[in-house]
Design an enzyme around this catalytic site. Structure first.
Site, short mmCIF file in Angstrom:
data_model
loop_
_atom_site.label_atom_id
_atom_site.label_comp_id
_atom_site.label_asym_id
_atom_site.label_seq_id
_atom_site.Cartn_x
_atom_site.Cartn_y
_atom_site.Cartn_z
N SER A 39 0.87 -1.16 -0.06
CA SER A 39 0.07 0.24 -0.04
C SER A 39 0.91 1.43 -0.10
O SER A 39 1.71 1.39 1.06
CB SER A 39 -1.06 -0.07 1.32
OG SER A 39 -1.40 1.19 1.54
N HIS A 72 -1.24 -1.32 -4.16
CA HIS A 72 -2.86 -1.12 -3.64
C HIS A 72 -2.54 0.67 -3.20
O HIS A 72 -1.77 1.27 -2.60
CB HIS A 72 -2.83 -1.73 -2.27
CG HIS A 72 -4.11 -1.66 -1.56
ND1 HIS A 72 -4.97 -2.28 -1.92
CD2 HIS A 72 -4.37 -1.07 -0.43
CE1 HIS A 72 -6.18 -1.92 -1.01
NE2 HIS A 72 -5.64 -1.09 -0.26
N MET A 128 -8.90 8.15 0.00
CA MET A 128 -9.79 8.49 1.09
C MET A 128 -10.31 10.02 1.08
O MET A 128 -9.57 10.89 0.75
CB MET A 128 -8.99 8.38 2.35
CG MET A 128 -8.33 7.23 2.77
SD MET A 128 -7.29 7.22 4.33
CE MET A 128 -6.62 5.71 4.14
N HIS A 154 -8.67 1.05 -3.82
CA HIS A 154 -9.53 0.90 -2.65
C HIS A 154 -10.00 2.29 -2.70
O HIS A 154 -9.42 3.26 -2.09
CB HIS A 154 -8.55 0.58 -1.63
CG HIS A 154 -9.35 0.23 -0.27
ND1 HIS A 154 -8.78 0.16 1.13
CD2 HIS A 154 -10.75 0.34 0.07
CE1 HIS A 154 -9.60 -0.12 1.90
NE2 HIS A 154 -10.87 -0.06 1.17
N GLY A 200 -9.02 4.14 7.32
CA GLY A 200 -8.68 5.68 7.35
C GLY A 200 -7.13 5.77 7.54
O GLY A 200 -6.50 6.72 7.18
N PHE A 201 -6.45 4.66 8.12
CA PHE A 201 -5.03 5.07 8.71
C PHE A 201 -4.26 3.83 8.34
O PHE A 201 -4.68 2.71 8.74
CB PHE A 201 -4.90 5.45 9.99
CG PHE A 201 -5.62 6.76 10.15
CD1 PHE A 201 -5.01 8.14 9.99
CD2 PHE A 201 -7.00 6.75 10.83
CE1 PHE A 201 -5.79 9.37 9.97
CE2 PHE A 201 -7.60 8.04 10.72
CZ PHE A 201 -7.04 9.19 10.34
N GLY A 202 -2.89 3.93 8.05
CA GLY A 202 -1.84 2.88 8.03
C GLY A 202 -1.39 2.57 9.33
O GLY A 202 -1.64 3.35 10.15
N GLY A 203 -0.81 1.56 9.52
CA GLY A 203 -0.11 1.21 10.85
C GLY A 203 -1.03 0.67 12.06
O GLY A 203 -0.26 0.98 13.09
N GLY A 225 -4.87 -4.29 6.30
CA GLY A 225 -4.63 -3.99 7.56
C GLY A 225 -3.81 -4.54 8.71
O GLY A 225 -4.38 -5.68 8.93
N GLY A 226 -2.71 -4.01 9.01
CA GLY A 226 -1.88 -4.87 9.90
C GLY A 226 -1.39 -6.11 9.62
O GLY A 226 -0.75 -6.83 10.43
N GLY A 260 1.22 -2.29 3.92
CA GLY A 260 1.68 -0.85 4.00
C GLY A 260 2.82 -0.46 4.73
O GLY A 260 4.14 -0.58 4.46
N SER A 261 2.60 -0.36 6.12
CA SER A 261 3.91 0.19 6.98
C SER A 261 4.58 -1.12 6.92
O SER A 261 6.05 -1.00 7.35
CB SER A 261 3.36 0.46 8.59
OG SER A 261 2.28 -0.37 8.88
C1 DX5 Z 1 -6.31 1.54 5.74
C2 DX5 Z 1 -5.86 1.17 4.20
C3 DX5 Z 1 -4.97 0.21 4.14
C4 DX5 Z 1 -3.60 0.58 4.88
C5 DX5 Z 1 -2.93 -0.72 5.28
O1 DX5 Z 1 -7.29 2.24 5.76
O2 DX5 Z 1 -7.02 0.66 3.51
O3 DX5 Z 1 -4.71 -0.31 2.81
O4 DX5 Z 1 -2.74 1.46 4.00
O5 DX5 Z 1 -1.81 -0.41 6.19
P1 DX5 Z 1 -0.93 -1.17 7.15
O6 DX5 Z 1 -0.55 -2.20 6.29
O7 DX5 Z 1 0.02 -0.33 7.65
O8 DX5 Z 1 -1.92 -1.64 8.24
ZN ZN Z 2 -6.77 -0.40 1.54
#
Ligand code: DX5
Ligand code: ZN
Length: 224
Positions: free
Chosen positions: A9, A34, A38, A67, A145-148, A175-176, A196-197
């Site tokens: 991501s 990905h 938002m 997404h 909404g947020f990564g990590g 996510g995660g 992502g992270s």
């Molecule tokens: C959250 C996003 C995810 C996010 C995942 O709203 O849809 O795609 O980037 O990030 P990580 O892998 O850091 O949870």
């Molecule tokens: Zn996503």
């Protein structure tokens, strides 16, 4: 066995060097990019628009997995399609006629996907799967909404339910995801993994991508 794929991501990439972040993912052996879109209404954060997809599509040749965390996806699918999206994921919780928007995505020649939030009952997406309106289901393992954020195991039951209904479908988890959480997610039946992270935080992203893929292959559907 459906293809096991890893999708970094770019929400976790350096926004000042987005093109570089996309190239880095492709060079590391990622299967798709990905892109987390938002709108600040559907989720409490604002990220990318179609221009970011255009940047990514211009610099890599792997598919763009887009997404849409937006309230009215029907107003934007054409723009994201033109920008270079290959798969467009809309949320079941969005304010739209889901069947109509999924059909419109396919009419644009794109793969259609339905996404479901942690608190939404899995039954809400049954008709999308049963009627084959979608090529892919994206199960959220965090609140979007947020990564990590921390992985929520509540996603696993939904994944298994959908996998039992449809062995042909792509099931993504988002996510995660890291080298540990990929295990129960794959065991539950997911075959596409957004990370992502975890991936962007690695010095050696290539090894992390191939390790994630290998672990997922080894554990795919083992809990079913
Ligand atoms: C959250 C996003 C995810 C996010 C995942 O709203 O849809 O795609 O980037 O990030 P990580 O892998 O850091 O949870
Ligand atoms: Zn996503």
């Amino acid at each position: 066995m459906p293809d096991i794929q890893i999708m970094p991501s770019i929400l976790a990439a350096d926004f000042g060097h987005l093109a570089e972040g996309c190239r880095r993912a492709e060079a590391a052996g990622a299967d798709q990019i990905h892109v987390d879109v938002m709108d600040g209404v559907f989720v409490p954060n604002i990220s990318f628009g179609p221009e970011a997809v255009k940047v990514s599509a211009a610099v890599v040749s792997i598919p763009q997995n887009v997404h849409l965390m937006i309230t009215k996806p029907q107003n934007y699918i054409e723009a994201f399609s033109k920008a270079g999206a290959d798969t467009i994921q809309i949320h079941i919780e969005a304010q739209c006629d889901v069947a109509e928007v999924l059909a419109a995505i396919r009419d644009l020649g794109k793969r259609a996907a339905i996404t479901i939030n942690p608190e939404t009952p899995v039954e809400r997406i049954f008709e999308c799967v049963e009627n084959r309106w979608v090529d892919e289901v994206l199960v959220m393992s965090v609140h979007p909404g947020f990564g990590g954020q921390k992985y929520m195991a509540i996603a696993e039951e939904k994944i298994t339910t959908i996998r039992r209904m449809a062995d042909w479908i792509d099931i993504a988890i988002d996510g995660g995801i890291d080298h540990e959480t990929v295990v129960p997610a794959a065991a539950a039946g997911a075959n596409l993994f957004v990370a992502g992270s975890y991936l962007y935080g690695q010095d050696d992203m290539a090894t992390a991508v191939s390790d994630l893929r290998k672990v997922a292959q080894d554990h795919f559907c083992k809990a079913i």
